[in-house]
Design a protein around this motif. Structure first.
Motif, PDB file in Angstrom:
ATOM      1  N   THR A   1      13.889  -5.029  13.574  1.00  0.00           N
ATOM      2  CA  THR A   1      14.921  -4.521  12.680  1.00  0.00           C
ATOM      3  C   THR A   1      15.185  -5.576  11.622  1.00  0.00           C
ATOM      4  O   THR A   1      15.423  -6.737  11.948  1.00  0.00           O
ATOM      5  CB  THR A   1      16.223  -4.211  13.450  1.00  0.00           C
ATOM      6  N   VAL A   2      15.111  -5.198  10.384  1.00  0.00           N
ATOM      7  CA  VAL A   2      15.407  -6.100   9.279  1.00  0.00           C
ATOM      8  C   VAL A   2      16.848  -5.856   8.894  1.00  0.00           C
ATOM      9  O   VAL A   2      17.261  -4.709   8.757  1.00  0.00           O
ATOM     10  CB  VAL A   2      14.451  -5.817   8.094  1.00  0.00           C
ATOM     11  N   PRO A   3      17.673  -6.877   8.777  1.00  0.00           N
ATOM     12  CA  PRO A   3      17.304  -8.274   8.699  1.00  0.00           C
ATOM     13  C   PRO A   3      17.470  -9.052   9.998  1.00  0.00           C
ATOM     14  O   PRO A   3      17.135 -10.228  10.049  1.00  0.00           O
ATOM     15  CB  PRO A   3      18.273  -8.804   7.657  1.00  0.00           C
TER      16      PRO A   3
ATOM     17  N   ILE B   1       0.859  -1.171   0.000  1.00  0.00           N
ATOM     18  CA  ILE B   1       0.000   0.000   0.000  1.00  0.00           C
ATOM     19  C   ILE B   1       0.897   1.222   0.000  1.00  0.00           C
ATOM     20  O   ILE B   1       1.823   1.315   0.787  1.00  0.00           O
ATOM     21  CB  ILE B   1      -0.900   0.006   1.245  1.00  0.00           C
ATOM     22  N   GLY B   2       0.597   2.170  -0.850  1.00  0.00           N
ATOM     23  CA  GLY B   2       1.417   3.376  -0.923  1.00  0.00           C
ATOM     24  C   GLY B   2       2.755   3.064  -1.553  1.00  0.00           C
ATOM     25  O   GLY B   2       2.916   2.134  -2.329  1.00  0.00           O
ATOM     26  N   ALA B   3       3.759   3.844  -1.215  1.00  0.00           N
ATOM     27  CA  ALA B   3       5.093   3.636  -1.763  1.00  0.00           C
ATOM     28  C   ALA B   3       5.658   2.317  -1.252  1.00  0.00           C
ATOM     29  O   ALA B   3       5.454   1.941  -0.118  1.00  0.00           O
ATOM     30  CB  ALA B   3       6.002   4.788  -1.351  1.00  0.00           C
ATOM     31  N   PRO B   4       6.357   1.574  -2.089  1.00  0.00           N
ATOM     32  CA  PRO B   4       6.847   0.267  -1.660  1.00  0.00           C
ATOM     33  C   PRO B   4       7.941   0.367  -0.609  1.00  0.00           C
ATOM     34  O   PRO B   4       8.725   1.296  -0.583  1.00  0.00           O
ATOM     35  CB  PRO B   4       7.382  -0.346  -2.957  1.00  0.00           C
ATOM     36  N   LEU B   5       7.982  -0.646   0.250  1.00  0.00           N
ATOM     37  CA  LEU B   5       9.025  -0.773   1.252  1.00  0.00           C
ATOM     38  C   LEU B   5      10.069  -1.774   0.772  1.00  0.00           C
ATOM     39  O   LEU B   5      10.942  -2.154   1.520  1.00  0.00           O
ATOM     40  CB  LEU B   5       8.433  -1.294   2.571  1.00  0.00           C
TER      41      LEU B   5
ATOM     42  N   ALA C   1      -5.804  -7.923  11.466  1.00  0.00           N
ATOM     43  CA  ALA C   1      -4.970  -7.377  10.399  1.00  0.00           C
ATOM     44  C   ALA C   1      -3.564  -7.150  10.936  1.00  0.00           C
ATOM     45  O   ALA C   1      -3.385  -6.803  12.104  1.00  0.00           O
ATOM     46  CB  ALA C   1      -5.541  -6.058   9.877  1.00  0.00           C
ATOM     47  N   GLY C   2      -2.576  -7.366  10.091  1.00  0.00           N
ATOM     48  CA  GLY C   2      -1.188  -7.105  10.432  1.00  0.00           C
ATOM     49  C   GLY C   2      -0.555  -6.265   9.342  1.00  0.00           C
ATOM     50  O   GLY C   2      -0.776  -6.508   8.157  1.00  0.00           O
ATOM     51  N   TRP C   3       0.191  -5.250   9.728  1.00  0.00           N
ATOM     52  CA  TRP C   3       0.840  -4.394   8.745  1.00  0.00           C
ATOM     53  C   TRP C   3       2.173  -3.893   9.282  1.00  0.00           C
ATOM     54  O   TRP C   3       2.400  -3.836  10.479  1.00  0.00           O
ATOM     55  CB  TRP C   3      -0.063  -3.243   8.327  1.00  0.00           C
ATOM     56  N   LEU C   4       3.047  -3.554   8.347  1.00  0.00           N
ATOM     57  CA  LEU C   4       4.370  -3.013   8.670  1.00  0.00           C
ATOM     58  C   LEU C   4       4.414  -1.538   8.353  1.00  0.00           C
ATOM     59  O   LEU C   4       3.840  -1.090   7.363  1.00  0.00           O
ATOM     60  CB  LEU C   4       5.442  -3.694   7.815  1.00  0.00           C
ATOM     61  N   GLU C   5       5.126  -0.810   9.199  1.00  0.00           N
ATOM     62  CA  GLU C   5       5.390   0.609   8.961  1.00  0.00           C
ATOM     63  C   GLU C   5       6.854   0.867   9.264  1.00  0.00           C
ATOM     64  O   GLU C   5       7.390   0.300  10.221  1.00  0.00           O
ATOM     65  CB  GLU C   5       4.581   1.498   9.905  1.00  0.00           C
ATOM     66  N   PRO C   6       7.523   1.721   8.494  1.00  0.00           N
ATOM     67  CA  PRO C   6       8.877   2.120   8.889  1.00  0.00           C
ATOM     68  C   PRO C   6       8.810   2.804  10.254  1.00  0.00           C
ATOM     69  O   PRO C   6       7.887   3.575  10.521  1.00  0.00           O
ATOM     70  CB  PRO C   6       9.302   3.101   7.800  1.00  0.00           C
ATOM     71  N   ALA C   7       9.761   2.522  11.131  1.00  0.00           N
ATOM     72  CA  ALA C   7       9.755   3.094  12.481  1.00  0.00           C
ATOM     73  C   ALA C   7       9.805   4.616  12.453  1.00  0.00           C
ATOM     74  O   ALA C   7       9.234   5.277  13.316  1.00  0.00           O
ATOM     75  CB  ALA C   7      10.918   2.540  13.298  1.00  0.00           C
TER      76      ALA C   7
ATOM     77  N   ALA D   1      14.658  -0.210  10.486  1.00  0.00           N
ATOM     78  CA  ALA D   1      13.769  -0.379  11.635  1.00  0.00           C
ATOM     79  C   ALA D   1      12.317  -0.258  11.187  1.00  0.00           C
ATOM     80  O   ALA D   1      11.969   0.654  10.440  1.00  0.00           O
ATOM     81  CB  ALA D   1      14.089   0.660  12.693  1.00  0.00           C
ATOM     82  N   TYR D   2      11.491  -1.180  11.663  1.00  0.00           N
ATOM     83  CA  TYR D   2      10.068  -1.210  11.335  1.00  0.00           C
ATOM     84  C   TYR D   2       9.267  -1.450  12.606  1.00  0.00           C
ATOM     85  O   TYR D   2       9.808  -1.850  13.631  1.00  0.00           O
ATOM     86  CB  TYR D   2       9.747  -2.354  10.354  1.00  0.00           C
ATOM     87  N   VAL D   3       7.969  -1.259  12.486  1.00  0.00           N
ATOM     88  CA  VAL D   3       7.045  -1.642  13.536  1.00  0.00           C
ATOM     89  C   VAL D   3       6.002  -2.537  12.885  1.00  0.00           C
ATOM     90  O   VAL D   3       5.379  -2.153  11.889  1.00  0.00           O
ATOM     91  CB  VAL D   3       6.359  -0.426  14.184  1.00  0.00           C
ATOM     92  N   LEU D   4       5.854  -3.748  13.431  1.00  0.00           N
ATOM     93  CA  LEU D   4       4.785  -4.633  12.998  1.00  0.00           C
ATOM     94  C   LEU D   4       3.605  -4.358  13.907  1.00  0.00           C
ATOM     95  O   LEU D   4       3.731  -4.406  15.135  1.00  0.00           O
ATOM     96  CB  LEU D   4       5.184  -6.103  13.106  1.00  0.00           C
ATOM     97  N   ASN D   5       2.469  -4.039  13.316  1.00  0.00           N
ATOM     98  CA  ASN D   5       1.236  -3.792  14.057  1.00  0.00           C
ATOM     99  C   ASN D   5       0.282  -4.939  13.787  1.00  0.00           C
ATOM    100  O   ASN D   5       0.107  -5.337  12.635  1.00  0.00           O
ATOM    101  CB  ASN D   5       0.576  -2.496  13.567  1.00  0.00           C
TER     102      ASN D   5
END
Length: 158
Positions: free
Chosen positions: A138-140, A9-13, A41-47, A116-120
């Motif tokens: 944190t990926v990876p 969704i939106g700009a790719p990560l 629902a689960g989604w990722l966002e950049p921290a 760094a990301y946040v999984l919600n």
């Protein structure tokens, strides 16, 4: 959930290569008079902020008619605001049926850019409550764990 392509969704990560990580989500068994399986629902966002990417959404995909299962997705308020309302459902590799109590494994998207990301993970249940659990990762390399108190159990990223 069967592996497939995931929808951004939106700009790719997506960029570069990173080790595959797995999300473990526990839907707890609740002792209530009237139990309904939760929408989750689960989604990722950049921290640091940025566009959200839906990883999975479990809802009543078979419900049709005047009140299809998608009608109640807005009850997942945080996910809905972050991009759920613009997602065309069912989305291949993202949509799935509601789940009974238990622990489920979901792969994170491959090729996430290091950072760094946040999984919600958010759950809402008819005649029940709503809960949002956030897991910084944190990926990876670094996963994380968070525990819900009512509608969700433990959420772990490995």
């Amino acid at each position: 959930m069967r592996p497939s392509h995931l929808l951004a969704i939106g700009a790719p990560l997506v960029a570069g290569s990173a080790a595959a990580q797995t999300v473990s989500v526990t839907v707890p068994q609740l002792k209530v008079a009237e139990y309904h399986r939760p929408y989750v629902a689960g989604w990722l966002e950049p921290a640091a902020g940025g566009p959200a990417r839906t990883v999975f959404v479990w809802y009543d995909i078979k419900k049709r008619g005047a009140e299809p299962g998608t009608k109640w997705l807005a009850d997942l308020r945080s996910w809905w605001r972050k991009g759920g309302r613009s997602l065309h459902l069912p989305a291949d590799g993202v949509s799935g049926a509601t789940r009974a109590p238990g622990t489920y494994q979901i792969p994170l998207p491959k090729g996430l850019a290091p950072g760094a990301y946040v999984l919600n993970v958010e759950a809402a249940r008819e005649t029940g409550g709503r809960e949002l659990v956030r897991v910084p990762i944190t990926v990876p390399r670094r996963g994380g764990t968070a525990k819900g108190s009512t509608e969700l159990g433990t959420v772990t990223v490995r």
